[in-house]
Design a protein around this motif. Structure first.
Motif, PDB file in Angstrom:
ATOM      1  N   THR A  94      14.089  93.114 -31.143  1.00  0.00           N
ATOM      2  CA  THR A  94      14.228  91.696 -31.481  1.00  0.00           C
ATOM      3  C   THR A  94      14.227  91.558 -32.998  1.00  0.00           C
ATOM      4  O   THR A  94      13.354  92.107 -33.668  1.00  0.00           O
ATOM      5  N   ILE A  95      15.223  90.839 -33.523  1.00  0.00           N
ATOM      6  CA  ILE A  95      15.330  90.614 -34.955  1.00  0.00           C
ATOM      7  C   ILE A  95      14.938  89.168 -35.250  1.00  0.00           C
ATOM      8  O   ILE A  95      15.556  88.235 -34.731  1.00  0.00           O
ATOM      9  N   GLU A  96      13.905  88.989 -36.053  1.00  0.00           N
ATOM     10  CA  GLU A  96      13.456  87.649 -36.447  1.00  0.00           C
ATOM     11  C   GLU A  96      13.621  87.479 -37.950  1.00  0.00           C
ATOM     12  O   GLU A  96      13.342  88.393 -38.713  1.00  0.00           O
ATOM     13  N   ARG A  97      14.038  86.276 -38.359  1.00  0.00           N
ATOM     14  CA  ARG A  97      14.201  85.978 -39.779  1.00  0.00           C
ATOM     15  C   ARG A  97      13.343  84.769 -40.147  1.00  0.00           C
ATOM     16  O   ARG A  97      13.344  83.762 -39.434  1.00  0.00           O
ATOM     17  N   TYR A  98      12.651  84.890 -41.280  1.00  0.00           N
ATOM     18  CA  TYR A  98      11.838  83.812 -41.837  1.00  0.00           C
ATOM     19  C   TYR A  98      12.311  83.604 -43.279  1.00  0.00           C
ATOM     20  O   TYR A  98      12.063  84.457 -44.136  1.00  0.00           O
ATOM     21  N   GLY A 120      13.882  85.642 -48.068  1.00  0.00           N
ATOM     22  CA  GLY A 120      12.749  85.710 -47.152  1.00  0.00           C
ATOM     23  C   GLY A 120      12.583  87.098 -46.569  1.00  0.00           C
ATOM     24  O   GLY A 120      12.753  88.102 -47.273  1.00  0.00           O
ATOM     25  N   ALA A 121      12.269  87.157 -45.288  1.00  0.00           N
ATOM     26  CA  ALA A 121      11.965  88.428 -44.634  1.00  0.00           C
ATOM     27  C   ALA A 121      12.650  88.513 -43.281  1.00  0.00           C
ATOM     28  O   ALA A 121      12.837  87.508 -42.597  1.00  0.00           O
ATOM     29  N   THR A 122      13.041  89.733 -42.930  1.00  0.00           N
ATOM     30  CA  THR A 122      13.567  90.036 -41.600  1.00  0.00           C
ATOM     31  C   THR A 122      12.602  91.000 -40.919  1.00  0.00           C
ATOM     32  O   THR A 122      12.219  92.020 -41.507  1.00  0.00           O
ATOM     33  N   ARG A 123      12.231  90.663 -39.705  1.00  0.00           N
ATOM     34  CA  ARG A 123      11.268  91.472 -38.944  1.00  0.00           C
ATOM     35  C   ARG A 123      11.980  92.094 -37.740  1.00  0.00           C
ATOM     36  O   ARG A 123      12.642  91.392 -36.973  1.00  0.00           O
ATOM     37  N   PHE A 124      11.848  93.414 -37.586  1.00  0.00           N
ATOM     38  CA  PHE A 124      12.438  94.148 -36.478  1.00  0.00           C
ATOM     39  C   PHE A 124      11.317  94.535 -35.513  1.00  0.00           C
ATOM     40  O   PHE A 124      10.391  95.256 -35.889  1.00  0.00           O
ATOM     41  N   PHE A 131       4.760 100.720 -30.211  1.00  0.00           N
ATOM     42  CA  PHE A 131       5.355 100.923 -31.527  1.00  0.00           C
ATOM     43  C   PHE A 131       5.305  99.639 -32.336  1.00  0.00           C
ATOM     44  O   PHE A 131       5.560  98.552 -31.824  1.00  0.00           O
ATOM     45  N   GLY A 132       4.970  99.782 -33.628  1.00  0.00           N
ATOM     46  CA  GLY A 132       4.828  98.621 -34.488  1.00  0.00           C
ATOM     47  C   GLY A 132       6.157  98.105 -35.006  1.00  0.00           C
ATOM     48  O   GLY A 132       7.185  98.795 -34.972  1.00  0.00           O
ATOM     49  N   SER A 133       6.152  96.883 -35.525  1.00  0.00           N
ATOM     50  CA  SER A 133       7.350  96.265 -36.079  1.00  0.00           C
ATOM     51  C   SER A 133       7.543  96.707 -37.527  1.00  0.00           C
ATOM     52  O   SER A 133       6.648  97.288 -38.156  1.00  0.00           O
ATOM     53  N   ALA A 134       8.738  96.422 -38.057  1.00  0.00           N
ATOM     54  CA  ALA A 134       9.055  96.697 -39.459  1.00  0.00           C
ATOM     55  C   ALA A 134       9.568  95.414 -40.091  1.00  0.00           C
ATOM     56  O   ALA A 134      10.422  94.729 -39.514  1.00  0.00           O
ATOM     57  N   THR A 135       9.036  95.058 -41.269  1.00  0.00           N
ATOM     58  CA  THR A 135       9.433  93.830 -41.961  1.00  0.00           C
ATOM     59  C   THR A 135      10.025  94.196 -43.313  1.00  0.00           C
ATOM     60  O   THR A 135       9.417  94.960 -44.073  1.00  0.00           O
ATOM     61  N   LYS A 136      11.207  93.641 -43.626  1.00  0.00           N
ATOM     62  CA  LYS A 136      11.923  93.960 -44.854  1.00  0.00           C
ATOM     63  C   LYS A 136      12.358  92.682 -45.567  1.00  0.00           C
ATOM     64  O   LYS A 136      12.616  91.657 -44.941  1.00  0.00           O
ATOM     65  N   PHE A 137      12.490  92.782 -46.897  1.00  0.00           N
ATOM     66  CA  PHE A 137      12.992  91.669 -47.698  1.00  0.00           C
ATOM     67  C   PHE A 137      14.457  91.407 -47.370  1.00  0.00           C
ATOM     68  O   PHE A 137      15.248  92.335 -47.187  1.00  0.00           O
TER      69      PHE A 137
END
Length: 201
Positions: A94-98, A120-124, A131-137
């Motif tokens: 799931t790809i979330e954007r804030y 902002g940030a995109t969270r995968f 397994f943990g998520s990954a958050t990127k600029f």
């Protein structure tokens, strides 16, 4: 004050208020649904490209006027998809954007063209519980049009492009020292097209 003067004053005030559409100077809430596509990274273990499947995306925006033509906007979107292709295992992501940014509107009357830039940030988020998520600029740009068939309800059509910074090499979606895949590259490009319902207050 004579009644005729009161009526003329009231009419003048109404005309002045009507000269600047309420929808252009109001808070706008826009739930939307769209189609998101694109995005691939290089798997350094299997030496191949892995990509995210195109899929339905949905979310919403909230924006406020800061001048006659500029607005500040908050954006959230969510895309359930898969990381697929190649020899490696496919799995749900799931790809979330804030995001937050600035929007410029042009045009008069019931149709307004606009462009937006966000940061902002995109969270995968992998569809595997351990397994943990990954958050990127991330940064994004969008172009679209708003139309208002009635005063405080409108439609918003938009195309957006997203760039997510994934510079360097590293593992993603890790748990207890084990990672689902390792990637390399500098950035991830994705895009979407969407339609939304504007509620202006």
């Amino acid at each position: 004050m004579p009644r005729s003067v009161k009526m003329l004053t009231a009419l003048a005030v109404a005309l002045l208020l009507g000269a600047i559409p309420a929808r252009a100077q109001s808070v706008q809430i826009t739930p939307f649904v769209g189609y998101a596509f694109g995005g691939s990274v290089r798997d350094t273990v299997l030496e191949e490209s892995r990509s995210f499947d195109a899929a339905l995306a949905y979310g919403g925006s909230l924006n406020f006027p800061i001048s006659p033509t500029w607005r500040f906007e908050l954006l959230y979107s969510r895309q359930p998809t898969k990381l697929a292709n190649g020899l490696g295992p496919s799995f749900d992501v799931t790809i979330e954007r804030y995001m937050g940014g600035f929007q410029e509107e042009k045009g008069e009357g019931n149709v307004r063209w606009f462009g937006t830039v966000w940061f902002g940030a995109t969270r995968f988020i992998p569809g595997l519980g351990d397994f943990g998520s990954a958050t990127k600029f991330s940064a994004a740009v969008g172009l679209g049009v708003k139309t208002f068939p009635v005063k405080n309800v409108g439609l918003r059509f938009e195309a957006r492009g997203f760039y997510t910074l994934v510079k360097g090499e590293g593992g993603a979606f890790c748990a207890s020292g084990t990672c689902l895949f390792a990637f390399s590259g500098t950035g991830l490009w994705q895009g979407d097209v969407s339609a939304g319902l504007i509620l202006a207050f």
